[in-house]
Design a protein around this motif. Structure first.
Motif, PDB file in Angstrom:
ATOM      1  N   LEU A  45       0.369  -6.378  -7.350  1.00  0.00           N
ATOM      2  CA  LEU A  45      -1.093  -6.453  -7.235  1.00  0.00           C
ATOM      3  C   LEU A  45      -2.009  -5.201  -7.552  1.00  0.00           C
ATOM      4  O   LEU A  45      -3.144  -5.197  -8.270  1.00  0.00           O
ATOM      5  N   SER A  46      -1.163  -4.309  -7.461  1.00  0.00           N
ATOM      6  CA  SER A  46      -1.808  -2.845  -7.572  1.00  0.00           C
ATOM      7  C   SER A  46      -0.751  -1.831  -8.240  1.00  0.00           C
ATOM      8  O   SER A  46       0.523  -2.197  -7.679  1.00  0.00           O
ATOM      9  N   GLN A  74      -8.144  -8.108  -0.267  1.00  0.00           N
ATOM     10  CA  GLN A  74      -8.721  -7.052  -0.791  1.00  0.00           C
ATOM     11  C   GLN A  74      -8.677  -7.105  -2.450  1.00  0.00           C
ATOM     12  O   GLN A  74      -9.712  -6.980  -3.336  1.00  0.00           O
ATOM     13  N   TRP A  75      -7.588  -7.745  -3.068  1.00  0.00           N
ATOM     14  CA  TRP A  75      -7.461  -7.931  -4.521  1.00  0.00           C
ATOM     15  C   TRP A  75      -7.860  -9.325  -4.862  1.00  0.00           C
ATOM     16  O   TRP A  75      -7.825  -9.725  -5.909  1.00  0.00           O
ATOM     17  N   ARG A  76      -8.763  -9.987  -3.847  1.00  0.00           N
ATOM     18  CA  ARG A  76      -9.305 -11.216  -4.312  1.00  0.00           C
ATOM     19  C   ARG A  76      -8.412 -12.357  -5.123  1.00  0.00           C
ATOM     20  O   ARG A  76      -8.724 -12.962  -5.858  1.00  0.00           O
ATOM     21  N   TYR A  86      -4.224  -9.306  -0.107  1.00  0.00           N
ATOM     22  CA  TYR A  86      -4.409 -10.598  -0.847  1.00  0.00           C
ATOM     23  C   TYR A  86      -5.979 -10.517  -0.704  1.00  0.00           C
ATOM     24  O   TYR A  86      -6.391 -10.665  -1.895  1.00  0.00           O
ATOM     25  N   ASP A 134       0.808  -1.102   0.037  1.00  0.00           N
ATOM     26  CA  ASP A 134       0.023  -0.022  -0.089  1.00  0.00           C
ATOM     27  C   ASP A 134       0.765   1.252  -0.194  1.00  0.00           C
ATOM     28  O   ASP A 134       0.693   2.192   0.852  1.00  0.00           O
ATOM     29  N   LYS A 142      -2.814 -12.923 -13.769  1.00  0.00           N
ATOM     30  CA  LYS A 142      -2.971 -12.586 -12.358  1.00  0.00           C
ATOM     31  C   LYS A 142      -2.769 -13.580 -11.595  1.00  0.00           C
ATOM     32  O   LYS A 142      -2.775 -15.095 -11.836  1.00  0.00           O
TER      33      LYS A 142
END
Length: 165
Positions: free
Chosen positions: A64-65, A109-111, A107, A19, A83
């Motif tokens: 992941l982001s 949150q990003w499914r 993990y 984050d 992915k």
């Protein structure tokens, strides 16, 4: 590669970005690396020939982001989308909060469909599956119980074999 050469190649400090915050990670210990190597060898054999799945090198960077780059001990990607399908985190004794709390939340949150948390302190594996509200603990495996994933039918390993000294 002989196990000693493998340990030297892998056992280096690294960093992850969670984050937007850089998280320096210390070099994992020998037992951590032996478990990681054992798990990678078994998984590589199991996914060999599965065109839909790609196994990354240990602690390869996974984005992941824009603000989160992880280095899971083991990462399986779906080949079509790139992915993350399965993340495996082997807990380090002195640095476990990042894996068991912080990264697990991201993990979730990003499914990410599957998460295994391997705990050498207790010789067990927590298995999580994604569902509509996040990650759900499917079980905590130990001893002679079999670690497996139905979407990778060739992979089956007893927890005892994973942690054998």
């Amino acid at each position: 590669m002989p196990i000693n050469a493998f340990l030297v190649a892998m056992s280096r400090p690294y960093e992850e970005i969670l984050d937007g915050t850089t998280l320096p990670r210390s070099a994992p210990g020998d037992r951590h690396e032996i478990i990681c190597d054992r798990l990678h060898r078994e998984m590589a054999t199991s996914v060999n020939g599965l065109a839909a799945t790609r196994l990354l090198a240990p602690r390869a960077r996974v984005q992941l982001s824009r603000t989160s780059h992880f280095c899971p001990d083991l990462a399986l990607l779906t080949a079509a989308s790139g992915k993350l399908f399965l993340a495996v985190e082997i807990i380090s004794r002195d640095d476990h909060r990042a894996d068991t709390v912080t990264k697990k939340e991201i993990y979730e949150q990003w499914r990410v469909p599957r998460l295994w948390i391997v705990d050498p302190r207790y010789d067990n594996v927590e298995v999580y599956h994604a569902f509509e509200f996040g990650l759900k603990l499917q079980g905590i495996l130990a001893g002679r119980e079999v670690l497996q994933e139905k979407l990778i039918p060739q992979f089956q390993m007893t927890v005892a074999a994973l942690f054998a000294v």
